[in-house]
Design a protein around this motif. Structure first.
Motif, PDB file in Angstrom:
ATOM      1  N   PRO A 191       6.508   2.501  -8.773  1.00  0.00           N
ATOM      2  CA  PRO A 191       7.584   3.501  -9.223  1.00  0.00           C
ATOM      3  C   PRO A 191       8.918   3.873  -8.362  1.00  0.00           C
ATOM      4  N   VAL A 192       7.939   4.156  -6.997  1.00  0.00           N
ATOM      5  CA  VAL A 192       9.226   4.070  -5.648  1.00  0.00           C
ATOM      6  C   VAL A 192       9.811   2.474  -5.667  1.00  0.00           C
ATOM      7  N   ALA A 193       8.927   1.958  -5.407  1.00  0.00           N
ATOM      8  CA  ALA A 193       9.362   0.203  -5.174  1.00  0.00           C
ATOM      9  C   ALA A 193      10.881   0.100  -5.790  1.00  0.00           C
ATOM     10  N   ASP A 224       7.880   9.699  -0.794  1.00  0.00           N
ATOM     11  CA  ASP A 224       8.140   9.182  -2.876  1.00  0.00           C
ATOM     12  C   ASP A 224      10.004   9.214  -2.932  1.00  0.00           C
ATOM     13  N   ASN A 225      10.455   9.089  -1.505  1.00  0.00           N
ATOM     14  CA  ASN A 225      11.628   8.810  -1.582  1.00  0.00           C
ATOM     15  C   ASN A 225      12.292   7.035  -0.927  1.00  0.00           C
ATOM     16  N   GLY A 226      12.112   6.843  -2.936  1.00  0.00           N
ATOM     17  CA  GLY A 226      12.935   4.666  -2.344  1.00  0.00           C
ATOM     18  C   GLY A 226      14.251   5.035  -2.199  1.00  0.00           C
ATOM     19  N   ASN A 237      11.824   5.003 -11.904  1.00  0.00           N
ATOM     20  CA  ASN A 237      11.396   6.222 -11.540  1.00  0.00           C
ATOM     21  C   ASN A 237      11.886   7.388 -11.796  1.00  0.00           C
ATOM     22  N   GLN A 238      13.203   7.688 -10.619  1.00  0.00           N
ATOM     23  CA  GLN A 238      13.529   8.883 -11.494  1.00  0.00           C
ATOM     24  C   GLN A 238      15.453   8.504 -11.266  1.00  0.00           C
ATOM     25  N   VAL A 283       7.867   3.757   3.451  1.00  0.00           N
ATOM     26  CA  VAL A 283       8.173   5.284   2.353  1.00  0.00           C
ATOM     27  C   VAL A 283       6.719   5.844   2.335  1.00  0.00           C
ATOM     28  N   PRO A 284       6.400   6.827   2.421  1.00  0.00           N
ATOM     29  CA  PRO A 284       4.751   6.824   2.550  1.00  0.00           C
ATOM     30  C   PRO A 284       4.975   7.596   0.404  1.00  0.00           C
ATOM     31  N   THR A 285       4.220   7.512   0.174  1.00  0.00           N
ATOM     32  CA  THR A 285       4.231   7.427  -1.793  1.00  0.00           C
ATOM     33  C   THR A 285       2.691   8.534  -1.319  1.00  0.00           C
TER      34      THR A 285
END
Length: 157
Positions: A42-44, A143-145, A15-16, A110-112
């Motif tokens: 991606p978040v996972a 989106d805060n994995g 992700n980032q 974690v909501p995406t």
């Protein structure tokens, strides 16, 4: 991104997030990252990379959301055996309640922002996760994995 890679060399990326030194796993907690759908990956992956940076060796189960609950039921022993679980889900975020009802360990939801229509870029999942009747679920931002993994790192010593 390019400046970081130029300055520090190649990195593991998700992700980032970027990780330059992957430590040997030193934490024994059995941490599981679960996604409702493949678009949550991606978040996972960001959550897994962050957990690895904290010394965990997390497992990933993907695409087991409520629209394909039979896939989750095939892995229910993995879920109930986990010491902690990160649940990554968009749309209505119902998977967090399901997992919260199955496991006795900490659950970080974690909501995406994936989904369409009334998903409202993750707001629907966020509100649903906060309103869960499964007690003890913690919810991080959309989106805060990274944040979810840090919450698990603080919970599982």
């Amino acid at each position: 991104r390019a400046a970081c890679l130029d300055a520090h060399g190649s990195a593991d990326e998700a992700n980032q997030s970027m990780l330059w030194r992957r430590p040997t796993p030193t934490r024994e907690a059995n941490v599981l990252v679960i996604t409702a759908g493949t678009s949550d990956l991606p978040v996972a992956h960001e959550a897994r990379l962050t957990l690895q940076a904290h010394g965990f060796d997390p497992s990933l189960i993907s695409d087991v959301g409520v629209s394909g609950l039979h896939r989750l039921l095939a892995r229910v022993d993995d879920v109930t055996g986990a010491d902690a679980v990160i649940v990554v889900a968009g749309m209505e975020g119902a998977l967090a309640s399901v997992i919260g009802g199955l496991t006795s360990g900490p659950v970080v939801a974690v909501p995406t922002s994936v989904g369409y229509g009334a998903g409202l870029e993750g707001v629907t999942a966020l509100l649903s996760m906060h309103a869960s009747c499964a007690s003890g679920i913690s919810v991080v931002g959309i989106d805060n994995g990274f944040g979810a993994a840090c919450a698990i790192a603080r919970s599982c010593r």
